[in-house]
Design an enzyme around this catalytic site. Sequence first.
Site, PDB file in Angstrom:
ATOM      1  N   HIS A 189      45.323  16.943 -82.059  1.00  0.00           N
ATOM      2  CA  HIS A 189      45.859  15.827 -83.064  1.00  0.00           C
ATOM      3  C   HIS A 189      46.524  16.386 -84.394  1.00  0.00           C
ATOM      4  O   HIS A 189      47.519  15.723 -85.012  1.00  0.00           O
ATOM      5  CB  HIS A 189      44.715  15.359 -83.458  1.00  0.00           C
ATOM      6  CG  HIS A 189      44.240  14.369 -82.430  1.00  0.00           C
ATOM      7  ND1 HIS A 189      43.350  13.227 -82.658  1.00  0.00           N
ATOM      8  CD2 HIS A 189      44.653  13.707 -81.149  1.00  0.00           C
ATOM      9  CE1 HIS A 189      42.901  12.400 -81.628  1.00  0.00           C
ATOM     10  NE2 HIS A 189      43.957  12.862 -80.568  1.00  0.00           N
ATOM     11  N   GLU A 431      60.260   9.335 -59.122  1.00  0.00           N
ATOM     12  CA  GLU A 431      59.921  10.686 -59.359  1.00  0.00           C
ATOM     13  C   GLU A 431      59.586  11.285 -58.068  1.00  0.00           C
ATOM     14  O   GLU A 431      59.665  12.634 -57.785  1.00  0.00           O
ATOM     15  CB  GLU A 431      58.979  11.046 -60.087  1.00  0.00           C
ATOM     16  CG  GLU A 431      57.649  10.468 -59.683  1.00  0.00           C
ATOM     17  CD  GLU A 431      56.485  10.652 -60.649  1.00  0.00           C
ATOM     18  OE1 GLU A 431      56.535  11.660 -61.568  1.00  0.00           O
ATOM     19  OE2 GLU A 431      55.739   9.785 -60.784  1.00  0.00           O
ATOM     20  N   ASP A 455      59.701  15.693 -62.030  1.00  0.00           N
ATOM     21  CA  ASP A 455      59.122  15.845 -60.815  1.00  0.00           C
ATOM     22  C   ASP A 455      60.537  15.217 -59.777  1.00  0.00           C
ATOM     23  O   ASP A 455      60.288  16.160 -58.547  1.00  0.00           O
ATOM     24  CB  ASP A 455      58.121  14.777 -60.592  1.00  0.00           C
ATOM     25  CG  ASP A 455      56.897  15.449 -61.206  1.00  0.00           C
ATOM     26  OD1 ASP A 455      56.661  16.665 -61.275  1.00  0.00           O
ATOM     27  OD2 ASP A 455      55.995  14.639 -61.211  1.00  0.00           O
ATOM     28  N   CYS A 502      62.823   8.873 -68.216  1.00  0.00           N
ATOM     29  CA  CYS A 502      61.880   9.720 -69.189  1.00  0.00           C
ATOM     30  C   CYS A 502      61.846  10.933 -68.844  1.00  0.00           C
ATOM     31  O   CYS A 502      60.887  11.430 -69.552  1.00  0.00           O
ATOM     32  CB  CYS A 502      60.674   8.639 -69.063  1.00  0.00           C
ATOM     33  SG  CYS A 502      59.858   8.926 -67.276  1.00  0.00           S
TER      34      CYS A 502
END
Length: 564
Positions: A189, A431, A455, A502
């Site tokens: 984080h 993908e 992928d 993406c």
Amino acid sequence: MTKFKTIQATGAVTGVARGYLHFLGRDIQKEMALYQQQDSTLEIQRFYDARSATAARTDKLAETLRGEQQDEQAAILEAQSLILLDTYFESLVREKIEVLGLSAPEAVLQSCEEMAAPILALDDAYLRERANDIKNAGTQIAEMLLGIEETKLKAPAILFGEEIDPSLIIGLSQEAAGFIIKSASITSHAVILARSRGIPTLVGLEDLRGQIPDNTPVILDGGEGLLIVNPDEQTIRNYQLKIEAQEKKKQEYRRLASVGASTKDGFKVTLAANIGYPEELLQASQYGYEGVGLFRTEFLFLGKSTLPTEEDQFFVYRRVIERCQNHRCIIRTMDIGGDKPLDCLEIPPEQNPFLGWRAIRISLKRVDLFLTQLRAILRAGIYGKAAIMLPMVASLAELRQAKQLIAQAMQSLEEEKIPFARDIEVGIMIETPAAAIMAAQFAKECDFFSIGTNDLTQYTLAVDRGNPLVCQLYSYFHPAVLRLIHQVILAAHSQGKWVGMCGEMAGDPAAVRLLCSWGIDELSMSLPLIPLVKQAILACETDRHWADAVLALSETDQVKTYLE
């Protein structure tokens, strides 16, 4: 004085920072042993004084953040301020001082531990975060009581810590030029917050305490993963040029944030963000993003001993959707298995995990998990504009079964009279070569595609990009991959559906003109890449004939040369 030296680390956030090394973290137990305890009446008064001073300091910082339109970060501090003034907390502290005879700092820390313990035991991930807020608030009061002074930095400061509390990053970021976090990973984080603020950060560095004095001048190079201690004049001059170039880039990026992503001939592309945690959107507006093209939900599942509940997921999805401010937020259902094993779900060892039980294949077998996630997404969808994306789909049967389960989730919410998003878009990641080849059929039955080039390239070329023996064969500019991408875009548009991308190719400026010329509707990437891709879009002009000519090439190197 420590001599000039260069220390290798792992770069977590790119960029160069020059400042003074400052070690964070004080031994609170050691300070406690030196504390001069007084009678209970005086200890209680000390507690009240320290609490008031801490609350005033927190309120002042929150007010400053509000003035800078950093409302979300101000809200985090205001929540801590409320904890400080909580009457139950006050009664616990008084009791421990009066009845148990504890000192004020001991009473404060023990009270906060007691308050936090039951919250930490809850299944709700969102609420568990509040437990850390409680403990952090208690630490602040205890430090005030022990006379541990508020961190005073010789600015600009390069902060070094075993761990760094995210709230500290919020509060000190104006003075902090860089972070070195010894035990953090690049997905922690603290690193995510540093990245969202564009603060250069290193991880994985040994503890330098004892070797280098506080306030030693250093240069941090997040791109090269270097810490340069006591740099000489020549090194300073070299890096000063880099810092000046970096600042010019930042100014240009800030200017671009308000500019739409259109080519010279007016072709408009949506630029969205790939994220893995809600916190990544805290500073997203500076990049001019237009929604989330890929929200990886895996962080809710990975590394956990128990599965997240519907409520756990609902709160997280709602936060991300609300932060998108009516831009589309595409939530990918759990993509676990393969290289992402799950502690709380038994996945048997597989010889070829990338070709095995993963992503949609797990969701369609573990319907209980999938329905829980779908209900959470549907419920959160009423707080903005959400979409569901299914990973690793290779057959129409998988898409149809998933859509049936989405309908089942809607039906159950309807029967329970729980509000949910009824018109949510459902798309698939392209993908696998199978999905790309069958794109025309898929386009008839889903609302959108998002091409996952990482992928898709691996599966098309049968290359593991993480294997040093074969990774040189991996390239999304391979003609076979480009032909599949071209085919997918045509198939989607022939059915009036939109198509995004993406994978890493979406964030590569070298691919921008080609993809825009083929009519890609959305490019989604990590936030810092958005300005780079936007620059490439603004500088290019689409040309369909030029783009289609690349399909006649037969070698990857030919393609790269052609695109240059």
